[in-house]
Enzyme design. Structure first.
Site, PDB file in Angstrom:
ATOM      1  N   HIS A  95      -8.257   1.847   5.568  1.00 34.53           N
ATOM      2  CA  HIS A  95      -9.423   1.975   6.234  1.00 34.53           C
ATOM      3  C   HIS A  95      -9.953   0.682   6.642  1.00 34.53           C
ATOM      4  CE1 HIS A  95      -8.998   6.462   5.561  1.00 34.53           C
ATOM      5  NE2 HIS A  95      -8.676   5.937   4.261  1.00 34.53           N
ATOM      6  N   MET A 129     -14.160  -4.204  -1.229  1.00 32.27           N
ATOM      7  CA  MET A 129     -14.993  -4.696  -0.345  1.00 32.27           C
ATOM      8  C   MET A 129     -16.182  -3.426  -0.267  1.00 32.27           C
ATOM      9  SD  MET A 129     -13.850  -7.312   0.481  1.00 32.27           S
ATOM     10  CE  MET A 129     -14.571  -7.551   2.338  1.00 32.27           C
ATOM     11  N   ARG A 183      15.787  37.933 -11.662  1.00 27.88           N
ATOM     12  CA  ARG A 183      14.247  38.156 -11.498  1.00 27.88           C
ATOM     13  C   ARG A 183      13.560  36.853 -11.205  1.00 27.88           C
ATOM     14  NH1 ARG A 183      12.146  43.373 -12.282  1.00 27.88           N
ATOM     15  NH2 ARG A 183      13.443  44.625 -13.584  1.00 27.88           N
ATOM     16  N   HIS A 220      -9.995  -2.143   4.005  1.00 22.59           N
ATOM     17  CA  HIS A 220      -8.499  -2.847   3.680  1.00 22.59           C
ATOM     18  C   HIS A 220      -8.389  -3.618   4.925  1.00 22.59           C
ATOM     19  CE1 HIS A 220      -8.184   1.270   1.969  1.00 22.59           C
ATOM     20  NE2 HIS A 220      -7.837   0.604   0.764  1.00 22.59           N
ATOM     21  N   ARG A 279      -6.966  -4.090  -8.431  1.00 23.61           N
ATOM     22  CA  ARG A 279      -7.048  -3.607  -9.694  1.00 23.61           C
ATOM     23  C   ARG A 279      -5.904  -2.448 -10.151  1.00 23.61           C
ATOM     24  NH1 ARG A 279      -9.732   0.357 -12.362  1.00 23.61           N
ATOM     25  NH2 ARG A 279     -11.318  -0.140 -14.056  1.00 23.61           N
ATOM     26  N   THR A 309       0.937  -1.144  -0.077  1.00 23.16           N
ATOM     27  CA  THR A 309       0.069   0.123   0.108  1.00 23.16           C
ATOM     28  C   THR A 309       0.883   1.296  -0.051  1.00 23.16           C
ATOM     29  OG1 THR A 309      -1.687   1.124   1.092  1.00 23.16           O
ATOM     30  CG2 THR A 309      -0.012  -0.084   2.263  1.00 23.16           C
ATOM     31  N   ARG A 310       0.529   2.354  -0.530  1.00 25.67           N
ATOM     32  CA  ARG A 310       0.926   3.634  -0.467  1.00 25.67           C
ATOM     33  C   ARG A 310      -0.017   4.646  -0.049  1.00 25.67           C
ATOM     34  NH1 ARG A 310      -0.755   6.352  -5.284  1.00 25.67           N
ATOM     35  NH2 ARG A 310      -1.292   5.199  -6.940  1.00 25.67           N
TER      36      ARG A 310
END
Length: 576
Positions: free
Chosen positions: A205, A335, A453, A208, A294, A200-201
């Protein structure tokens, strides 16, 4: 005898352990050699080579291994490997350091100048980047890794085996940073023989947690939550926040079911090829199963709205090589929440007509931004608490207002009045960065060429970005005459908060006519060179958030317009 799978290629290439007896000798030698200072991505790759995470690699790929991986998904030895692990260098570095086949070179950490390893160069070669982009990443030039390949990665690659001197020094979550050997020993100590790894990245929740628990129960296994904490997709939530979320979530697993370990990987977002790579890495860390979802490791969609990869390409790729990899693919089950049953279920098992609830990523970000309630059926209170700490509601977020216009356009007076107005309201600190003040304090050595600048405005943007990140309001009022420089400044600030460009479009003749300090007159006489509006151009903003004119409106009225703009974005709503 260990029940865990053999490392990829049969032997864990733990260079840190292998070279430990010679470490003092190697350290002394490293001080005498030319040194190549590594980038952040190169450091991530180096760390996983040294620890054995990239087994069977023992160094950065030489040309034979590189070509084999790009063209055939295999090293020159025939062992499966899907992503080129390369050390890119420039022609200037080659010449300056005297890089050549047979040379020994120190690899150094840019963060603290520590010597990490010595590479003995096999070869230096010019890669076929077009072939690499096509075969490894799919060829779409909008792909972030392809842009990196063409725009950031240098012209040549250096291949060669490594000898380890030091581990990379980390100062965060050290207790969770396991090498493959350490994680395998941890599993052995716990008596685990089947381990389902979850990549996971993103924050995790309840959905998961449910899918990982179901995957483990179905296989009589344990769960390894193995998040990436190296380089991920731009815009991802920082790993500090994510790790706090994972730690908060861990007690929600049945006792003894799950463990957490961090992976210092630099992702390429390479879809199918990356999924194979991820599976190999997890096998090296001792996992027997790997959850693949997916569009696993995909970067999303391009500017035409087309996904870079098919939704299940990654699953099919790993499934194709699963016997060779020696790890079982666990398809990610989406889910969904069933409110009538107060339970989660795989979405493809839900009967038609059944009531379901879900919160999208976009909706979650909106709720975090606005402070709207996040229901407990979606995420645990302890997880939401962590996310709210890192994502305060809009009224507590920092922002930057950049006023641009001619000298004496009224922008300084507007900036000062806006600062007073925001200070009066309270709720956050307010910083004022006037053009002349910045020139005196930050950019005294700069002149007024286009390049100087640009540098001056980028310094302002850097300071503004840091203050914005800390939740402050920043009001900057340089001349900022060039569109490309303003765009770059906006990009710098918008990493951390909102940026508003206000064009103070007071006409030049009015600015000159009301100039009580006489600077325009001196510029007309040639006493001041490079003066915007006289002998230097001003590019009007193409798309400012607001255009005002101090020759037609009072400072008070203009400040009110800016305040209304900020209020419309929810930045000044303090709940009073």
């Amino acid at each position: 005898m260990s029940s865990l799978p053999e490392p990829h290629g049969g032997v864990l290439k733990d260079l840190l352990a292998r070279d430990a007896p010679r470490r003092k000798e190697l350290q002394a030698e490293s001080e005498t050699l030319p040194a190549l200072v590594l980038t952040e991505r190169q450091l991530c790759d180096l760390e996983l080579i040294l620890s054995g995470g990239f087994s069977p690699l023992e160094g950065f790929m030489n040309e034979k291994d590189y070509n084999g991986v790009v063209e055939n998904v295999r090293l020159a030895s025939g062992v499966l490997f899907s992503i080129p692990i390369t050390l890119d260098v420039s022609k200037e570095q080659i010449e300056e350091l005297g890089l050549k086949a047979g040379a020994r070179v120190t690899l150094r950490d840019f963060r603290d100048d520590s010597n990490l390893a010595i590479i003995t160069i096999d070869d230096i070669y010019r890669p076929d980047k077009a072939k690499e982009a096509l075969h490894v990443l799919g060829g779409d030039e909008e792909h972030p890794a392809i842009r990196y390949l063409y725009n950031t990665a240098k012209e040549f690659y250096v291949g060669g085996k490594l000898e380890a001197i030091n581990k990379l020094e980390h100062y965060d979550h050290v207790e969770l940073r396991y090498t493959p050997a350490e994680l395998r020993a941890h599993f052995e100590k716990l008596g685990w023989s089947k381990i389902v790894a979850f990549q996971t990245r993103n924050p995790m929740h309840r959905a998961h947690r449910e899918l990982t628990v179901r995957a483990a129960r179905a296989r009589q296994a344990n769960v390894l939550i193995h998040p990436v904490v190296g380089l991920t997709k731009p815009g991802d939530i920082d790993h500090f926040t994510r790790v706090r979320v994972y730690k908060a979530l861990l007690p929600r697993y049945p006792n003894g079911m799950a463990a957490l370990g961090l992976l210092p990987l630099a992702m390429r977002m390479g879809g199918p090829r990356e999924a194979i790579w991820h599976a190999i890495i997890r096998k090296n860390h001792g996992a027997t199963h790997f959850i693949i979802g997916r569009d696993h490791a995909g970067p999303g969609s391009n500017s035409k709205g087309q996904d870079f990869y098919g939704p299940y390409d990654a699953q099919h790729a790993v499934e194709k090589y699963k016997e060779e990899i020696g790890i079982e693919v666990v398809p990610f089950q989406m889910m969904t929440y069933l409110p009538d049953a107060d339970d989660y279920a795989p979405i493809d098992e839900v009967k038609p007509g059944t009531k379901t609830l879900n919160i999208s990523g976009t909706e979650l970000r909106r709720r975090l931004r606005t402070g709207t309630a996040i229901p407990e059926w979606f995420s645990y209170p302890e997880v939401v608490k962590v996310l709210r700490e890192s994502h305060p509601p809009r009224a507590q977020q920092g922002f930057t207002v950049l006023l641009t216009g001619y000298t004496n356009s009224g922008k300084d007076a507007i900036a000062r009045a806006l600062q007073v107005t925001l200070n009066q309201q309270g709720g956050r600190s307010t910083t004022l960065l006037l053009g002349e003040t910045v020139r005196h304090e930050l950019s005294a050595e700069l002149g007024f060429s286009r390049e100087d600048r640009h540098k001056n405005l980028q310094r302002i943007a850097f300071v503004a970005a840091e203050l914005t990140r800390s939740g402050a309001a920043v009001i900057a009022a340089p001349i900022a005459p060039f569109e490309d420089s303003r765009a770059q400044a906006a990009k710098t600030v918008e990493q951390y908060g909102s940026f508003f460009l206000i064009h103070v479009a007071t006409p030049l003749d009015h600015c000159e006519k009301t100039d009580k300090r006489g600077v325009y007159a001196r510029a007309r006489r040639g006493e001041v060179k490079g003066f915007t509006g006289v002998d230097d151009p001003y590019e009007a903003p193409a798309k400012p958030h607001l255009t005002v004119d101090a020759s037609k409106s009072s400072v008070r009225n203009i400040v009110h317009q800016i305040v209304l703009l900020l209020e419309s974005e929810g930045l000044l709503d303090n709940g009073n």
